[in-house]
Enzyme design. Structure first.
Site, PDB file in Angstrom:
ATOM      1  CG  HIS A 155       5.495 -24.783  12.301  1.00  0.00           C
ATOM      2  ND1 HIS A 155       5.562 -24.494  10.959  1.00  0.00           N
ATOM      3  CD2 HIS A 155       5.352 -23.592  12.926  1.00  0.00           C
ATOM      4  CE1 HIS A 155       5.457 -23.188  10.788  1.00  0.00           C
ATOM      5  NE2 HIS A 155       5.322 -22.615  11.967  1.00  0.00           N
ATOM      6  CE  LYS A 205      13.325 -24.453  11.072  1.00  0.00           C
ATOM      7  NZ  LYS A 205      14.312 -23.383  11.220  1.00  0.00           N
ATOM      8  CG  ASP A 222       1.286 -19.356  15.998  1.00  0.00           C
ATOM      9  OD1 ASP A 222       1.024 -18.853  14.890  1.00  0.00           O
ATOM     10  OD2 ASP A 222       2.319 -19.098  16.640  1.00  0.00           O
ATOM     11  CG  HIS A 232       9.428 -21.347   8.402  1.00  0.00           C
ATOM     12  ND1 HIS A 232       8.295 -20.886   8.997  1.00  0.00           N
ATOM     13  CD2 HIS A 232      10.341 -21.471   9.375  1.00  0.00           C
ATOM     14  CE1 HIS A 232       8.516 -20.734  10.284  1.00  0.00           C
ATOM     15  NE2 HIS A 232       9.751 -21.081  10.545  1.00  0.00           N
ATOM     16  CE  LYS A 287       4.185 -17.441  20.720  1.00  0.00           C
ATOM     17  NZ  LYS A 287       5.392 -17.409  19.879  1.00  0.00           N
ATOM     18  CE  LYS A 303       2.823 -19.588  11.683  1.00  0.00           C
ATOM     19  NZ  LYS A 303       3.452 -20.255  12.769  1.00  0.00           N
ATOM     20  CD  GLU A 324       8.077 -19.743  19.442  1.00  0.00           C
ATOM     21  OE1 GLU A 324       8.357 -18.952  18.550  1.00  0.00           O
ATOM     22  OE2 GLU A 324       6.918 -19.928  19.859  1.00  0.00           O
ATOM     23  NE  ARG A 344      -2.539  -0.905   3.343  1.00  0.00           N
ATOM     24  CZ  ARG A 344      -3.219  -1.190   4.444  1.00  0.00           C
ATOM     25  NH1 ARG A 344      -4.523  -1.096   4.446  1.00  0.00           N
ATOM     26  NH2 ARG A 344      -2.618  -1.555   5.538  1.00  0.00           N
TER      27      ARG A 344
HETATM   28  P1  NAD Z   1       2.551  -6.849   7.987  1.00  0.00           P
HETATM   29  O1  NAD Z   1       1.330  -6.330   8.648  1.00  0.00           O
HETATM   30  O2  NAD Z   1       3.888  -6.451   8.529  1.00  0.00           O
HETATM   31  O3  NAD Z   1       2.524  -6.405   6.448  1.00  0.00           O
HETATM   32  C1  NAD Z   1       1.365  -6.476   5.685  1.00  0.00           C
HETATM   33  C2  NAD Z   1       1.668  -6.015   4.270  1.00  0.00           C
HETATM   34  O4  NAD Z   1       0.447  -6.091   3.526  1.00  0.00           O
HETATM   35  C3  NAD Z   1       2.158  -4.583   4.144  1.00  0.00           C
HETATM   36  O5  NAD Z   1       3.165  -4.522   3.154  1.00  0.00           O
HETATM   37  C4  NAD Z   1       0.921  -3.817   3.650  1.00  0.00           C
HETATM   38  O6  NAD Z   1       1.204  -2.689   2.853  1.00  0.00           O
HETATM   39  C5  NAD Z   1       0.259  -4.887   2.812  1.00  0.00           C
HETATM   40  N1  NAD Z   1      -1.174  -4.625   2.653  1.00  0.00           N
HETATM   41  C6  NAD Z   1      -2.117  -4.579   3.623  1.00  0.00           C
HETATM   42  N2  NAD Z   1      -3.329  -4.283   3.080  1.00  0.00           N
HETATM   43  C7  NAD Z   1      -3.135  -4.158   1.747  1.00  0.00           C
HETATM   44  C8  NAD Z   1      -3.982  -3.862   0.661  1.00  0.00           C
HETATM   45  N3  NAD Z   1      -5.288  -3.628   0.812  1.00  0.00           N
HETATM   46  N4  NAD Z   1      -3.431  -3.822  -0.562  1.00  0.00           N
HETATM   47  C9  NAD Z   1      -2.126  -4.040  -0.775  1.00  0.00           C
HETATM   48  N5  NAD Z   1      -1.264  -4.349   0.235  1.00  0.00           N
HETATM   49  C10 NAD Z   1      -1.772  -4.382   1.470  1.00  0.00           C
HETATM   50  O7  NAD Z   1       2.375  -8.440   7.931  1.00  0.00           O
HETATM   51  P2  NAD Z   1       3.517  -9.569   7.932  1.00  0.00           P
HETATM   52  O8  NAD Z   1       3.939  -9.806   9.328  1.00  0.00           O
HETATM   53  O9  NAD Z   1       4.544  -9.245   6.927  1.00  0.00           O
HETATM   54  O10 NAD Z   1       2.686 -10.860   7.499  1.00  0.00           O
HETATM   55  C11 NAD Z   1       2.227 -11.076   6.180  1.00  0.00           C
HETATM   56  C12 NAD Z   1       1.555 -12.451   6.123  1.00  0.00           C
HETATM   57  O11 NAD Z   1       2.501 -13.459   6.448  1.00  0.00           O
HETATM   58  C13 NAD Z   1       0.406 -12.614   7.114  1.00  0.00           C
HETATM   59  O12 NAD Z   1      -0.564 -13.451   6.559  1.00  0.00           O
HETATM   60  C14 NAD Z   1       1.067 -13.320   8.295  1.00  0.00           C
HETATM   61  O13 NAD Z   1       0.162 -14.078   9.027  1.00  0.00           O
HETATM   62  C15 NAD Z   1       2.057 -14.206   7.559  1.00  0.00           C
HETATM   63  N6  NAD Z   1       3.215 -14.598   8.371  1.00  0.00           N
HETATM   64  C16 NAD Z   1       4.054 -13.648   8.889  1.00  0.00           C
HETATM   65  C17 NAD Z   1       5.159 -14.045   9.625  1.00  0.00           C
HETATM   66  C18 NAD Z   1       6.129 -13.032  10.183  1.00  0.00           C
HETATM   67  O14 NAD Z   1       7.150 -13.460  10.743  1.00  0.00           O
HETATM   68  N7  NAD Z   1       5.881 -11.746  10.068  1.00  0.00           N
HETATM   69  C19 NAD Z   1       5.407 -15.403   9.840  1.00  0.00           C
HETATM   70  C20 NAD Z   1       4.543 -16.350   9.293  1.00  0.00           C
HETATM   71  C21 NAD Z   1       3.451 -15.919   8.562  1.00  0.00           C
END
Ligand code: NAD
Length: 482
Positions: free
Chosen positions: A239, A181, A234, A177, A330, A147, A215, A51
């Site tokens: 996993h 590994k 989770d 992920h 955790k 996930k 963790e 965004r």
């Molecule tokens: P985040 O909230 O940090 O980032 C979300 C991203 O989505 C941002 O770049 C935002 O701009 C974009 N976004 C949101 N609404 C939007 C829209 N309407 N149009 C276009 N882009 C839009 O989230 P994150 O932590 O990076 O996680 C992303 C996904 O990965 C989620 O489904 C989360 O559950 C999954 N996930 C994250 C992690 C992690 O370590 N962060 C681990 C496993 C899974």
């Protein structure tokens, strides 16, 4: 021994959510490592789509900072700049029209197209639909989804159905992920590449299996999400289940995606329902520098678990009678993930009762210090009679393979390269995910129906007392978390 890096085909990888936490911490640093290793073709194109209103240069600067923070250290500036020059950016609205024509214009003919959905699952349907309505996705394009894949069986089915409206199953890469590994793959090599283990790999010789994912962190920064999820959703549903499958599955006829995933699915379907007596839930308490779970998630009445331990059985010929113990939590003593396959004692000890009880154990350690060891019983060296001790035999063979083997790719790097290659072996199939929910749903529903309150446990410890009892009652014990 020199490791082989085979460059992948030219690709366009679009990272939806390219400014998010996952993209900054894992996806882009992972791609950077593959670039340094020489695996990325010259004209690979990586496009962040999110965004925020960046132009390409602004996005490169933003990602440069992430590479410093989360990428490899001491990389010459010209290498970093060369990687960044392959990055582009589109400000896009997943739910609107903004940015889609611009994205379509950036796609190149003849490149593999992959779309990483690193956004909330609520946006998956919108992204899938727009990729088609703007003619960006082709019949052989791939999408990568993160996930959580659903919240329960119903929502996972609905998510699968949404994606299936636009993509076929062989285009959908559901990431876990843990499967990327190195040691997890080595586990398959050890099991299916050696004659030694397979004849013993059954209930006749294996006493039990224990899988631990511990963790030290709490729910830091993710409290809002975590409190609606809990450890069962989770960690266990994805996993731990995947690790269990790799340990318990029958040898697939070949190492190809559907052969492997068919066998994993059979394991999940053969899992017994878990009796409430074999289930322990916990919530971490406060420590001098951390609040307790409820304060952490700002919900004083939360009944969400930050810890689960359970015992289950697999009802098939190979495993009838061998329990599988799973635990994850955790704020525990150490960050440690491992699988222990504990063999039975010898049927008779020729050394008499004073030699004590000894069991071989194959330990597959996922973090930290990935590696596989085998506990074997030997004579304690020196005089003083026949005293037996258990020593670990290192099966990682780092020395034998030599330093030239180089750094092994981390899970995300490997999995993203598999997406580009079109290899789904290490990704979950839709029916696997649904079967895993079908097994976890009754457990979670039982907690809800009985208004079960998780047991408190000490931060920095090894989990609730009841989890220790789960093993003690069976005359077994958990391996120490360290
Ligand atoms: P985040 O909230 O940090 O980032 C979300 C991203 O989505 C941002 O770049 C935002 O701009 C974009 N976004 C949101 N609404 C939007 C829209 N309407 N149009 C276009 N882009 C839009 O989230 P994150 O932590 O990076 O996680 C992303 C996904 O990965 C989620 O489904 C989360 O559950 C999954 N996930 C994250 C992690 C992690 O370590 N962060 C681990 C496993 C899974």
């Amino acid at each position: 021994m020199v490791s082989r890096v085979i460059p992948v085909e030219p690709f366009d990888l679009v990272i939806f959510g390219g400014t998010g936490d996952l993209a900054r911490r894992k996806i882009l640093p992972g791609l950077f490592r593959r670039f340094i290793a020489g695996q990325m073709p010259q004209d690979a194109q990586i496009i962040g789509a999110a965004r925020a209103e960046y132009d390409a240069d602004g996005y490169r600067q933003f990602i440069k900072q992430s590479l410093f923070e989360f990428g490899p250290k001491d990389v010459p500036n010209d290498v970093t700049e060369a990687f960044l020059s392959g990055l582009d950016y589109v400000a896009i609205d997943a739910k609107g029209t903004n940015g889609w024509p611009e994205l379509a214009a950036k796609m190149r003919d003849g490149h593999v197209r992959a779309f990483y959905f690193s956004v909330a699952p609520a946006l998956f349907g919108d992204l899938a639909e727009r990729l088609h309505s703007h003619d960006i996705a082709l019949p052989d394009s791939r999408i990568v989804v993160e996930k959580p894949f659903g919240h329960d069986l119903k929502s996972a089915r609905s998510l699968n159905a949404t994606l299936a409206q636009h993509f076929s199953e062989d285009q959908i890469y559901r990431i876990d992920h843990y499967l990327g590994k190195e040691t997890v793959q080595n586990l398959m090599a050890v099991r299916f590449g050696n004659m030694l283990f397979e004849p013993l790999w059954n209930a006749q010789y294996i006493d039990h299996v224990q899988i631990t994912v511990a963790e030290t962190v709490g729910v830091d920064g993710r409290g809002g999400y975590y409190d609606t999820s809990g450890a069962m959703r989770d960690m266990v549903q994805n996993h731990l289940m995947q690790l269990l499958c790799l340990i318990a599955m029958e040898p697939p006829a070949k190492f190809d995606p559907d052969a492997v995933r068919d066998e994993k699915l059979k394991v999940i379907r053969a899992l017994d329902p878990v009796s409430p007596h074999h289930l322990v839930r916990g919530q971490y308490g406060a420590s001098s520098d951390h609040p307790d779970y409820r304060a952490h998630v700002e919900n004083p009445r939360s009944r969400t678990e930050s810890y689960v331990a359970l015992k289950t059985h697999i009802s098939n010929w190979r495993w009838a009678g061998t329990p599988f113990y799973l635990r994850t939590g955790k704020r525990l003593r150490a960050r440690s993930s491992e699988i222990a396959v504990v063999f039975k004692e010898t049927p008779h000890s020729i050394f008499g009762p004073e030699a004590g009880s000894h069991r071989n154990a194959l330990i597959i350690r996922l973090q930290p210090d990935e590696g596989i060891t085998m506990d074997v019983t030997i004579k304690e060296p020196g005089p003083g009679g026949m005293r037996l001790i258990d020593v670990p035999l290192d099966m990682t063979f780092a020395e034998a393979l030599g330093p030239e083997v180089g750094e092994v790719p981390d899970a995300y790097e490997r999995l993203i390269m598999d997406v580009i290659r079109g290899n789904q072996t290490l990704f979950m199939r839709g029916d696997e995910v649904e079967a895993a929910w079908a097994w976890t749903d009754p457990i979670i529903n039982h907690w809800g129906e009985t208004k079960d309150v998780p047991k408190p446990y000490d931060a920095g410890g090894s989990g609730p007392e009841d989890a220790l009892m789960l093993m003690h009652r069976d005359d077994r014990k958990w391996r120490e978390i360290r």
